[in-house]
Design a protein around this motif. Structure first.
Motif, short mmCIF file in Angstrom:
data_model
loop_
_atom_site.label_atom_id
_atom_site.label_comp_id
_atom_site.label_asym_id
_atom_site.label_seq_id
_atom_site.Cartn_x
_atom_site.Cartn_y
_atom_site.Cartn_z
N THR A 165 3.09 -6.00 -18.92
CA THR A 165 1.92 -5.85 -18.06
C THR A 165 1.40 -7.17 -17.51
O THR A 165 0.92 -7.24 -16.39
N LYS A 166 1.49 -8.22 -18.32
CA LYS A 166 0.90 -9.49 -17.92
C LYS A 166 1.46 -9.99 -16.60
O LYS A 166 0.72 -10.39 -15.69
N ALA A 167 2.77 -9.94 -16.43
CA ALA A 167 3.39 -10.40 -15.19
C ALA A 167 3.03 -9.50 -14.02
O ALA A 167 2.72 -9.96 -12.92
N VAL A 168 3.05 -8.18 -14.28
CA VAL A 168 2.70 -7.22 -13.23
C VAL A 168 1.25 -7.41 -12.80
O VAL A 168 0.92 -7.38 -11.61
N PHE A 169 0.39 -7.62 -13.77
CA PHE A 169 -1.03 -7.80 -13.47
C PHE A 169 -1.26 -9.06 -12.64
O PHE A 169 -2.07 -9.06 -11.70
N LYS A 170 -0.55 -10.12 -12.95
CA LYS A 170 -0.69 -11.35 -12.18
C LYS A 170 -0.25 -11.15 -10.73
O LYS A 170 -0.86 -11.67 -9.80
N MET A 171 0.80 -10.36 -10.54
CA MET A 171 1.27 -10.06 -9.18
C MET A 171 0.22 -9.27 -8.42
O MET A 171 -0.02 -9.49 -7.22
N LEU A 172 -0.45 -8.33 -9.11
CA LEU A 172 -1.51 -7.54 -8.48
C LEU A 172 -2.67 -8.44 -8.06
O LEU A 172 -3.17 -8.33 -6.94
N ILE A 173 -3.07 -9.34 -8.93
CA ILE A 173 -4.17 -10.25 -8.62
C ILE A 173 -3.81 -11.14 -7.44
O ILE A 173 -4.63 -11.39 -6.54
N MET A 174 -2.57 -11.61 -7.39
CA MET A 174 -2.13 -12.43 -6.26
C MET A 174 -2.24 -11.67 -4.95
O MET A 174 -2.67 -12.21 -3.92
N ALA A 175 -1.87 -10.38 -4.99
CA ALA A 175 -1.96 -9.56 -3.78
C ALA A 175 -3.41 -9.36 -3.35
O ALA A 175 -3.74 -9.44 -2.17
N LEU A 176 -4.28 -9.11 -4.33
CA LEU A 176 -5.69 -8.89 -4.01
C LEU A 176 -6.34 -10.16 -3.45
O LEU A 176 -7.12 -10.11 -2.49
N ILE A 177 -6.02 -11.30 -4.03
CA ILE A 177 -6.57 -12.56 -3.54
C ILE A 177 -6.05 -12.84 -2.13
O ILE A 177 -6.77 -13.38 -1.28
N SER A 178 -4.82 -12.45 -1.86
CA SER A 178 -4.28 -12.60 -0.51
C SER A 178 -5.10 -11.79 0.48
O SER A 178 -5.36 -12.23 1.60
N TRP A 179 -5.53 -10.58 0.08
CA TRP A 179 -6.38 -9.76 0.94
C TRP A 179 -7.71 -10.48 1.22
O TRP A 179 -8.20 -10.47 2.34
N ILE A 180 -8.26 -11.09 0.19
CA ILE A 180 -9.53 -11.79 0.36
C ILE A 180 -9.39 -12.91 1.40
O ILE A 180 -10.27 -13.11 2.24
N ARG A 181 -8.30 -13.64 1.34
CA ARG A 181 -8.09 -14.71 2.33
C ARG A 181 -8.03 -14.15 3.75
O ARG A 181 -8.53 -14.78 4.69
N LYS A 182 -7.44 -12.97 3.90
CA LYS A 182 -7.38 -12.35 5.22
C LYS A 182 -8.76 -11.92 5.70
O LYS A 182 -9.06 -11.97 6.89
N CYS A 183 -9.61 -11.53 4.76
CA CYS A 183 -10.99 -11.17 5.11
C CYS A 183 -11.73 -12.36 5.72
O CYS A 183 -12.54 -12.20 6.63
N GLU A 184 -11.44 -13.55 5.21
CA GLU A 184 -12.12 -14.74 5.71
C GLU A 184 -11.81 -14.98 7.19
O GLU A 184 -12.64 -15.50 7.93
N LEU A 185 -10.63 -14.61 7.62
CA LEU A 185 -10.25 -14.80 9.02
C LEU A 185 -11.09 -13.91 9.94
O LEU A 185 -11.48 -14.31 11.04
N THR A 186 -11.37 -12.69 9.48
CA THR A 186 -12.25 -11.80 10.25
C THR A 186 -13.67 -12.35 10.28
O THR A 186 -14.33 -12.34 11.33
N ALA A 187 -14.16 -12.82 9.14
CA ALA A 187 -15.52 -13.37 9.08
C ALA A 187 -15.65 -14.60 9.98
O ALA A 187 -16.70 -14.82 10.60
N ASP A 188 -14.59 -15.41 10.06
CA ASP A 188 -14.61 -16.56 10.97
C ASP A 188 -14.71 -16.10 12.42
O ASP A 188 -15.36 -16.75 13.25
N ARG A 189 -14.08 -14.99 12.74
CA ARG A 189 -14.17 -14.45 14.09
C ARG A 189 -15.60 -13.99 14.40
O ARG A 189 -16.09 -14.17 15.52
N ALA A 190 -16.26 -13.40 13.41
CA ALA A 190 -17.66 -13.02 13.59
C ALA A 190 -18.52 -14.25 13.88
O ALA A 190 -19.41 -14.23 14.73
N ALA A 191 -18.24 -15.34 13.15
CA ALA A 191 -18.96 -16.59 13.37
C ALA A 191 -18.74 -17.10 14.80
O ALA A 191 -19.67 -17.56 15.47
#
Length: 365
Positions: A165-191
């Motif tokens: 589970t530990k390795a799988v969980f780390k991969m999940l977290i990496m994917a979620l954090i990648s989503w967060i970075r993409k959110c920042e691009l939208t917020a920059d567009r709002a700015a």
């Protein structure tokens, strides 16, 4: 479309009008998970929204027309441009140059005092508009997923499936954090849509990367963009140096929730000088249905809780008579379907209690 102090007022602008394609794809994938929006909205309310709201009221300064009046004016102008109900704004003492938005039903923005020390008024508006972009684009549920996954999900999965589970969980977290970075691009567009000058967004990124409160230390935004091109040259070469540099860059990105300020400034500036951006500023964008404020007669998005121009709060009775479909932008007058069980949008057939439409229950934008 109106003009506020020389800025375009983007009445009725939809989130989809400026959402970054990568952010939109991630959002749609997440919404396909059964019951995920409802779960995250409820979880966020009781594990983050209420505790942080209490913290803000007990340990920060609430921005009003009398407390930080200039910040209050900047917030209101930003909300008018994006056509959204103003959230609560707080200033908290901290040497960190940071800001964040939180809240689904009671959205708030918090600015750290260290941020105000190095930014001018236009750059502060850029930061506020960025956080408004997070709220308008409903990014809070992404953040809640990350927090819950890190704090609780890992413990639960590890106890059920130790070892693999530990390795799988780390991969999940990496994917979620990648989503967060993409959110920042939208917020920059709002700015960009609020400040309406790409130079200001680049300057803000530059100061967040290495700004100091020294007027005699001059900084140049064009030099910062040149630095971005130099970085791109290092990463995209064909030699071993570029390969090592690219690997280093990728590894550095894995655990961070925000894009690095140098490439981030370049991405924002590119969109801020694009035809797509210019078309939106010229008034060519997707629109939510609008209503007329009874107090100031301004047009505003139909599902806004308060008028961004005069702060008039629309009554619950008025709001309850209308259901808004986030999937197709159709407004449904409830009385028209008085004798029917209204579970699906009559225009597009979307479930009015799941997916994007869960925000009819938990949030007004």
């Amino acid at each position: 479309m109106d003009i506020i102090k020389g800025k375009r007022h983007l009445t009725g602008i939809t989130v989809d009008s400026f959402t970054h394609p990568l952010d939109l794809a991630a959002y749609e994938q997440m919404m396909r998970i059964p019951m995920m929006p409802q779960f995250l909205a409820a979880l966020h309310k009781y594990t983050a929204e209420i505790p942080i709201l209490v913290d803000h009221y007990s340990n920060s300064v609430r921005v009003t027309s009398k407390n930080y009046g200039k910040l209050h004016d900047i917030l209101l102008e930003s909300c008018q441009v994006l056509d959204m109900s103003p959230p609560e704004l707080f200033v908290q003492h901290s040497f960190h140059t940071n800001a964040y938005a939180v809240g689904v039903k009671n959205p708030t923005i918090c600015l750290f005092s260290g941020l105000l020390e190095i930014l001018d008024d236009d750059e502060v508006q850029c930061v506020i508009a960025h956080e408004l972009g997070h709220l308008k684009a409903r990014h809070i549920i992404y953040q809640m997923m990350i927090v819950f996954s890190m704090e609780q999900g890992g413990k639960m999965l590890t106890s059920l499936f130790p070892g693999i589970t530990k390795a799988v969980f780390k991969m999940l977290i990496m994917a979620l954090i990648s989503w967060i970075r993409k959110c920042e691009l939208t917020a920059d567009r709002a700015a960009l849509l609020v400040v309406q000058d790409p130079k200001i967004v680049v300057q803000t990124c530059m100061k967040l990367a290495g700004g100091v409160n020294r007027p005699d230390y001059k900084m140049d935004f064009e030099e910062f963009l040149t630095q971005g091109k130099l970085l791109e040259g290092i990463l995209k070469g064909n030699d071993i140096t570029s390969t090592v540099a690219s690997l280093r860059y990728w590894l550095s990105n894995i655990g961070v929730t925000h894009p690095f300020p140098v490439p981030r400034a370049s991405i924002a500036y590119e969109w801020g000088t694009s035809d797509e951006y210019k078309d939106i500023i010229a008034g060519h964008y997707k629109r939510y249905p609008t209503k007329t404020c009874p107090k100031c007669n301004c047009e505003t998005t139909e599902h806004n809780q308060a008028c961004p121009s005069c702060l008039h709060k629309f009554s619950l009775k008025d709001m309850e008579n209308t259901i808004f479909c986030y999937d197709c932008g159709h407004s449904i007058i409830v009385e028209t379907y008085k004798n029917k069980d209204l579970k699906f949008c009559p225009e597009c057939g979307s479930d009015l209690n799941s997916g994007k439409n869960i925000f009819n229950k938990y949030q007004w934008v």
